[in-house]
Write a protein that holds these residues in place. Structure first.
Motif, short mmCIF file in Angstrom:
data_model
loop_
_atom_site.label_atom_id
_atom_site.label_comp_id
_atom_site.label_asym_id
_atom_site.label_seq_id
_atom_site.Cartn_x
_atom_site.Cartn_y
_atom_site.Cartn_z
N ASP A 1 0.85 -1.20 0.00
CA ASP A 1 0.00 0.00 0.00
C ASP A 1 0.88 1.24 0.00
O ASP A 1 1.55 1.55 0.99
N HIS B 1 -1.90 -4.01 4.85
CA HIS B 1 -1.33 -3.19 3.78
C HIS B 1 -0.49 -4.01 2.82
O HIS B 1 0.25 -3.45 1.99
N THR C 1 -7.24 3.53 -3.82
CA THR C 1 -8.35 3.52 -2.88
C THR C 1 -8.13 2.49 -1.78
O THR C 1 -7.37 1.52 -1.97
N TYR C 2 -8.78 2.69 -0.64
CA TYR C 2 -8.89 1.68 0.42
C TYR C 2 -10.32 1.15 0.51
O TYR C 2 -10.62 0.27 1.31
N ASP C 3 -11.22 1.71 -0.29
CA ASP C 3 -12.63 1.32 -0.22
C ASP C 3 -12.80 -0.12 -0.70
O ASP C 3 -12.21 -0.54 -1.72
N THR C 4 -13.62 -0.88 -0.01
CA THR C 4 -13.89 -2.26 -0.38
C THR C 4 -14.53 -2.33 -1.76
O THR C 4 -15.45 -1.59 -2.07
N ARG D 1 -10.02 -2.12 -5.25
CA ARG D 1 -9.09 -2.45 -4.15
C ARG D 1 -8.53 -3.85 -4.32
O ARG D 1 -7.32 -4.07 -4.17
N ARG E 1 -4.47 -4.89 -5.17
CA ARG E 1 -3.71 -5.76 -4.27
C ARG E 1 -3.35 -7.08 -4.93
O ARG E 1 -2.52 -7.84 -4.40
N SER F 1 -11.37 -8.76 0.86
CA SER F 1 -11.89 -7.58 1.52
C SER F 1 -10.93 -6.42 1.23
O SER F 1 -10.29 -6.38 0.19
N SER F 2 -10.81 -5.47 2.15
CA SER F 2 -9.91 -4.34 1.92
C SER F 2 -8.53 -4.57 2.51
O SER F 2 -7.52 -4.12 1.97
N PHE F 3 -8.49 -5.30 3.65
CA PHE F 3 -7.24 -5.37 4.40
C PHE F 3 -6.94 -6.78 4.90
O PHE F 3 -6.22 -6.94 5.88
N TYR G 1 -4.34 8.61 -4.86
CA TYR G 1 -5.71 8.22 -4.57
C TYR G 1 -6.69 8.87 -5.56
O TYR G 1 -6.58 10.06 -5.87
#
Length: 546
Positions: A301, A363, A388-391, A395, A399, A419-421, A522
């Motif tokens: 990230d 991250h 973005t970090y939004d689900t 995202r 990743r 998911s996001s994280f 972003y």
């Protein structure tokens, strides 16, 4: 719940530490109990603050101007009525609004800062997102620094004490101290990693500002333990994001600045020494991970324009009498899993490390065996970074393995990011050979498909050879190479030429040059190209620079 989803949870949760599970359960249970009993935090506790002596730190990016806030490349003018819980741009934007970094940007008038703080306090309530522990932690540091660096805290006469400005300061201190009590009651042990360390740094600022032994005791405990846990032997921060490394180092330098220039507690010298030692290591690692053009690779990230630059951090460290290692004697990269190789005209950084840390990989990306390349101080092969970090799909894509300069099998991810994280099953890396200019490593991220991926790099002055081998049941692979925005590649047969770099592929079955878009921070993208190379069993990639 489907079996596949259940397995994701199992493979994710099994890596957690017992303390994370304990606090996850406790905080959820406590929330239910408190909702039934009508529990409310006090939002004002009288306490006198004392100005801190600080040498100049790193000025924050401008994010507030004439009533307009700008975070993550998205602007909002509240037209005189700020909604501190504004959520239409996502939670990270709202968090940034609540951090109050803008208090310490250039050319913000002190009266404007006071009005913004006053507005925030006036609208603070039990459901405010600003009362979550992470925003409290970052905002509190910014408030303390802002109040200390202006003339609000000079001794006052009885007449001055009755003045509106003095009453306003007392109100700010009372709100600030109450927020520190809320932070103490909600320390992020359920998350650990950078969140808990940021909690500790903030408590340290509160302890010195309010001369509070309780805050200091907890701050010292957290910082002492977490610096030992989070800063690896080679100096890298264990979440393995150069951007977060810069952010944590900035906060660590702030804390050194605080303790070095203010004497409040008898045991602070030992803490200062530990922080100085860790900062020195972090500086050395960061300088080794920074290209000659001053940019960091956007690994895991990371996005441009968020953290202080390496140059800013080096200059800040010098003001604190910390010096980085001489560049003629490069700091060795090891435990973080990164390696750097320099040719006569190129700089290459590669990743042969694990997902990290195992109990908090929020991250981390599925980027095993990724590498990035600069030639003549210009980026050629890049990590895509994040937007973005939004689900959601974006995202997950950013990743995923195909968003990095490595190999996929059947378009699957080498580690199961979701998911996001979260990360379920993770690729494990085995280093087979490591010499001065040669590395061979293998990972089992496709083991569930009966396949292992081995990658070998060989470096010479003007050439990099990358040899990919798939072993096992499935031997059809796809290599991905992301070109920096602004480049105009030309493909011919089994070669791609870009600027003065020639990339040749041997044993490929098909090569695609794909127009695409790449994150540029972003919520912003630039046009670019991606190379996809299909192969069976083996792929030899030769990158020649001139």
């Amino acid at each position: 719940m489907k079996l596949v989803d259940l397995l994701k949870y199992v493979h994710t949760v099994k890596h957690l530490k017992p303390i994370q599970i304990k606090y996850q359960i406790w905080y959820r249970l406590r929330k239910i109990i408190r909702s039934k009993t009508g529990f409310k935090y006090s939002l004002s506790i009288e306490k006198e603050g004392k100005a801190l002596n600080l040498v100049p730190d790193i000025t924050k990016y401008t994010s507030y101007e004439k009533g307009t806030f700008n975070f993550l490349n998205r602007e909002k003018d509240f037209e005189g009525n700020i909604d501190w819980n504004y959520n239409k741009y996502g939670k990270l934007w709202t968090y940034n609004l609540n951090y109050f970094d803008f208090l310490n940007q250039e050319q913000l008038e002190s009266e404007t800062g006071l009005k913004l703080i006053d507005d925030f306090i006036s609208k603070l309530n039990q459901k405010s997102i600003g009362l979550e522990p992470y925003p409290i932690a970052l905002r509190s540091i910014n408030w303390v620094k802002f109040l200390s660096q202006h003339s609000f805290l000079t001794p006052r006469s009885p007449r001055e004490s009755a003045a509106p400005a003095a009453r306003n300061l007392d109100r700010i201190n009372a709100s600030q101290y109450a927020q520190y009590q809320i932070l103490l009651d909600n320390l992020e042990y359920h998350l650990l990693a950078n969140h808990l360390l940021e909690n500790g740094f903030s408590l340290l600022f509160g302890a010195f500002y309010f001369s509070d032994e309780t805050l200091y005791s907890k701050a010292k405990e957290i910082i002492t333990d977490e610096l030992e846990e989070q800063i690896l032997d080679d100096g890298g921060h264990f979440e393995l994001s150069p951007m977060y490394h810069q952010i944590i180092l900035d906060r660590l330098l702030d804390s050194i600045n605080l303790v070095q220039n203010n004497h409040r507690f008898e045991s602070q010298e030992r803490l200062l020494k530990q922080m100085q030692d860790k900062a020195q290591k972090m500086l050395n690692w960061l300088n080794q991970m920074t290209f000659s053009n001053g940019q960091i690779p956007l690994l895991n990230d990371a996005a441009p324009g968020i953290a202080p630059t390496t140059q800013q951090l080096n200059e800040y460290a010098k003001r604190l009498n910390l010096m980085s290692e001489n560049s003629s004697n490069p700091w060795p990269l090891s435990e973080s899993g990164y390696r750097r190789f320099n040719g006569s005209s190129y700089e290459c950084i590669l990743d042969i490390g694990p997902i990290g840390p195992s109990y908090q990989p929020g991250h981390a990306h599925a980027d095993t065996f990724n590498f990035v390349l600069n030639v003549k101080n210009e980026p050629i092969l890049v990590d895509t970074g994040i937007s973005t970090y939004d689900t959601g799909k974006t995202r997950l894509k950013e990743r995923g393995t195909s968003a990095h300069n490595t190999v996929t099998v059947q378009d699957k991810n080498s580690s199961e990011v979701w998911s996001s994280f979260r990360v379920a099953r993770r690729a494990k890396v085995k280093i087979i050979k490591e010499e001065r200019n040669n590395i061979v490593a293998c990972h089992d991220g496709y083991k569930r498909m009966g396949t292992l991926h081995q990658r070998a790099w060989a470096f010479s002055e003007n050439q990099i050879k990358v040899n990919d081998t798939l072993k096992g049941k499935l031997v059809e692979g796809k290599a991905h190479l992301w070109l920096a925005p602004g480049l105009a590649p030309v493909i011919k047969a089994n070669e791609v030429k870009v600027n003065n770099v020639l990339i040749t592929f041997h044993n490929s079955t098909h090569i695609n040059l794909i127009p695409t878009k790449i994150p540029h921070g972003y919520n912003r993208f630039l046009d670019s190209y991606k190379i996809e190379i299909m192969f069976e069993h083996h792929l030899n990639t030769i990158i020649t620079t001139s």
